[in-house]
Write a protein that holds these residues in place. Structure first.
Motif, PDB file in Angstrom:
ATOM      1  N   MET A   1      -7.780  -3.822  -4.339  1.00 39.95           N
ATOM      2  CA  MET A   1      -7.582  -2.669  -3.536  1.00 39.95           C
ATOM      3  C   MET A   1      -8.764  -1.857  -3.466  1.00 39.95           C
ATOM      4  O   MET A   1      -9.253  -1.299  -2.173  1.00 39.95           O
ATOM      5  CB  MET A   1      -6.262  -1.605  -3.830  1.00 39.95           C
ATOM      6  CG  MET A   1      -4.854  -2.411  -3.509  1.00 39.95           C
ATOM      7  SD  MET A   1      -3.631  -1.668  -3.845  1.00 39.95           S
ATOM      8  CE  MET A   1      -3.278  -1.747  -5.295  1.00 39.95           C
TER       9      MET A   1
ATOM     10  N   ASP B   1      -3.245   5.057  -1.592  1.00 41.24           N
ATOM     11  CA  ASP B   1      -4.155   4.530  -1.002  1.00 41.24           C
ATOM     12  C   ASP B   1      -4.972   5.529   0.133  1.00 41.24           C
ATOM     13  O   ASP B   1      -5.950   5.395   0.514  1.00 41.24           O
ATOM     14  CB  ASP B   1      -3.886   3.180  -0.212  1.00 41.24           C
ATOM     15  CG  ASP B   1      -3.355   2.194  -1.342  1.00 41.24           C
ATOM     16  OD1 ASP B   1      -4.264   1.726  -2.093  1.00 41.24           O
ATOM     17  OD2 ASP B   1      -2.028   1.961  -1.332  1.00 41.24           O
TER      18      ASP B   1
ATOM     19  N   LEU C   1       0.857  -1.321   0.056  1.00 45.76           N
ATOM     20  CA  LEU C   1      -0.001   0.066   0.235  1.00 45.76           C
ATOM     21  C   LEU C   1       0.779   1.255   0.260  1.00 45.76           C
ATOM     22  O   LEU C   1       2.087   1.300   0.688  1.00 45.76           O
ATOM     23  CB  LEU C   1      -1.076  -0.004   1.095  1.00 45.76           C
ATOM     24  CG  LEU C   1      -1.731  -1.313   1.415  1.00 45.76           C
ATOM     25  CD1 LEU C   1      -2.468  -1.055   2.670  1.00 45.76           C
ATOM     26  CD2 LEU C   1      -2.598  -1.473   0.235  1.00 45.76           C
TER      27      LEU C   1
END
Length: 538
Positions: free
Chosen positions: A533, A241, A224
């Protein structure tokens, strides 16, 4: 398995366990073919001694020959070579290999006898010593004169804090990226990388200007990317993210003391800060920054502080709210979510974008790491109480660049990074420190570092610091000084059975494939990773 024949180099003529062994080269062996850092095997009567070449010298049986050399006479050169003149090597035995292959390697406790044969190490010797690449053994490079993998034990690596050192331009970032890839692929630990120059998460440029892939591209949803500068990430085309902001109420007095040099704080700053904390608790910094001259005078009279010192502290700390990622009050959800991802075994890269000043980097890293340490300590104490394996915290490795700013002798005793370095594996949190000036790091911290991957260093103080607490450092110094400026390093410490000089593994298409990356359009790896994600954060 058939035994590969080794090439004979010479025989042992003297030496000691402490100072190393001397060996005379055979007349058929050219001195120019033997290099510092080369591995050899000495055949003793009961053991084989896996050894490192630490020096090469020229000798003569008669000093008259060197005083009056046969200059230009090639025939006389040939007559004298190998008889009256010869080469010798200094060897440092590193491991004892019992002749019985079923027995384990042993530390060196004795020496071979006079005239023991000295042989060139072969592939089977390297495999026996360093092991073969598997789920927890990761190839970091190859010997300078042989094409056989040298592996580090990743389980042993993450147990302790480790260091990557080298002067500017020697490839520290690529060494760091290699090790991070090994840890991610094996799953032995989660990683948090404080990426000061935004070169680990997404694409970065190599020394020759080519673009290389970042960890997010190689490992997809496992990695991430967080940032404190969303605008910089957008300009680079990087999908992040989450964006992290820091609230004034999240900054503690200890964070300010870490910045003593960066903010040029006077010696009374600590006392003033703690008096403010005693009165205003979490609101101490916001209250201080909002104080007028009259407010400061009233506070000094009521608390016993020195009004001039409080006023000076306010002036110095006025720089902090000017940082674009600092808010009067910020939600802690982003940091909490980051920590939760780490606890579940994911890997986080925190980019700093345009905020590359030491002030921004040190403040952010210290605040986040302090919260992580508290979480891991609480979880460890729960595990010790319940004995339930599910309560044991995930092993975590925190990577910091410019490590001497956090771990210099003045800061190491009062920063969370110094605490982590000293506590080692007690709470399952260790450091991967990256620095070009190891001599600036507190010697106590250096002595606790488990493994060191060191590229070329030119300063004697830095070289001495790298070998803090290492036996046989005198011979290893010579080996380290002989490294090339790029793509060579020395590996030593807890994760390898003995020091080794390597050509570092290339970070190229073959490496990407070895990490499981598939660039073919049919694979669609990147698209699947982002879809995962999106689902994860929705």
């Amino acid at each position: 398995m058939s035994v590969l024949k080794r090439k004979r180099l010479g025989i042992v003529t003297g030496g000691s366990l402490v100072e190393g062994l001397h060996a005379r080269l055979d007349s058929s062996v050219s001195v120019e073919d033997v290099r510092v850092g080369q591995f050899v095997v000495i055949q003793g009567e009961k053991n084989e001694f896996f050894s490192l070449t630490t020096n090469v010298t020229l000798e003569a049986t008669n000093r008259t020959i060197t005083a009056r050399p046969p200059d230009g006479d090639t025939f006389l050169h040939a007559v004298l070579a190998g008889t009256a003149t010869y080469g010798t090597v200094q060897l440092k035995p590193m491991l004892m290999l019992p002749n019985d292959l079923s027995e384990e390697l042993r530390p060196v406790k004795t020496v071979p006898s006079h005239f023991a044969p000295v042989l060139e190490a072969n592939e089977q010797d390297f495999t026996r010593v360093f092991g073969a690449e598997d789920a927890t053994h990761f190839e970091i490079g190859r010997p300078l004169d042989m094409d056989v993998p040298i592996c580090i034990n990743l389980n042993r690596l993450v147990e302790r804090s480790n260091g990557i050192f080298g002067r500017s331009g020697t490839g520290k970032s690529f060494l760091t990226r290699l090790i991070l890839c090994g840890i991610i692929r094996s799953g032995v630990a989660a990683n948090l990388v404080f990426d000061m120059h935004s070169e680990y998460g997404w694409e970065a440029t190599s020394e020759d200007g080519a673009f290389v892939k970042g960890l997010r591209q190689l490992f997809g949803a496992q990695v991430l990317i967080y940032t404190i500068d969303a605008e910089s990430s957008r300009k680079r085309g990087v999908s992040v993210d989450e964006v992290i902001t820091i609230g004034l109420d999240q900054i503690e007095a200890e964070d300010i003391l870490l910045l003593q040099d960066e903010l040029n704080l006077n010696p009374t700053a600590a006392e003033s800060a703690y008096l403010l904390v005693d009165r205003y608790r979490q609101e101490w910094l916001r209250t201080l920054l909002g104080m007028s001259s009259d407010d400061i005078r009233d506070f000094a009279e009521q608390s016993g502080a020195h009004a001039g010192a409080v006023s000076a502290l306010k002036r110095k700390l006025d720089q902090i709210p000017r940082l674009g990622f600092v808010r009067d009050q910020a939600p802690v959800d982003a940091i909490d979510r980051m920590i939760e991802h780490l606890a579940r075994g994911r890997h986080v890269i925190l980019e700093f974008g345009q905020y590359r000043s030491a002030l921004a980097y040190m403040l952010t890293a210290n605040i986040i790491t302090r919260r992580i340490h508290r979480r891991w300590v609480e979880q460890t104490e729960t595990f010790l109480r319940t004995k339930n394996p599910a309560d044991k915290p995930r092993q975590l490795v925190i990577t910091i660049e410019e490590a001497h700013k956090f771990l210099n002798p003045g800061a190491a005793r009062q920063t969370i990074f110094g605490t982590i370095a000293r506590e080692l594996r007690k709470y399952s949190v260790t450091l991967l420190i990256v620095d070009q000036r190891p001599s600036s790091i507190d010697p106590e911290v250096m002595s606790q570092i488990g493994s060191r991957v060191t590229a070329l260093l030119s300063d004697d103080r830095d070289i001495d610091a790298v070998f803090t607490g290492v036996s046989g450092a005198a011979g290893l110094r010579t080996v380290l000084a002989s490294l090339d400026t790029r793509q060579q390093a020395m590996v030593l410490g807890h994760a390898v059975p003995m020091p080794a000089v390597i050509r570092t593994r290339l970070y190229d298409a073959a490496f990407y494939k070895a990490m499981g990356f598939d660039e073919s359009p049919a694979a669609g790896r990147g698209k699947r990773a982002y879809a995962e994600m999106d689902e994860l954060f929705s």
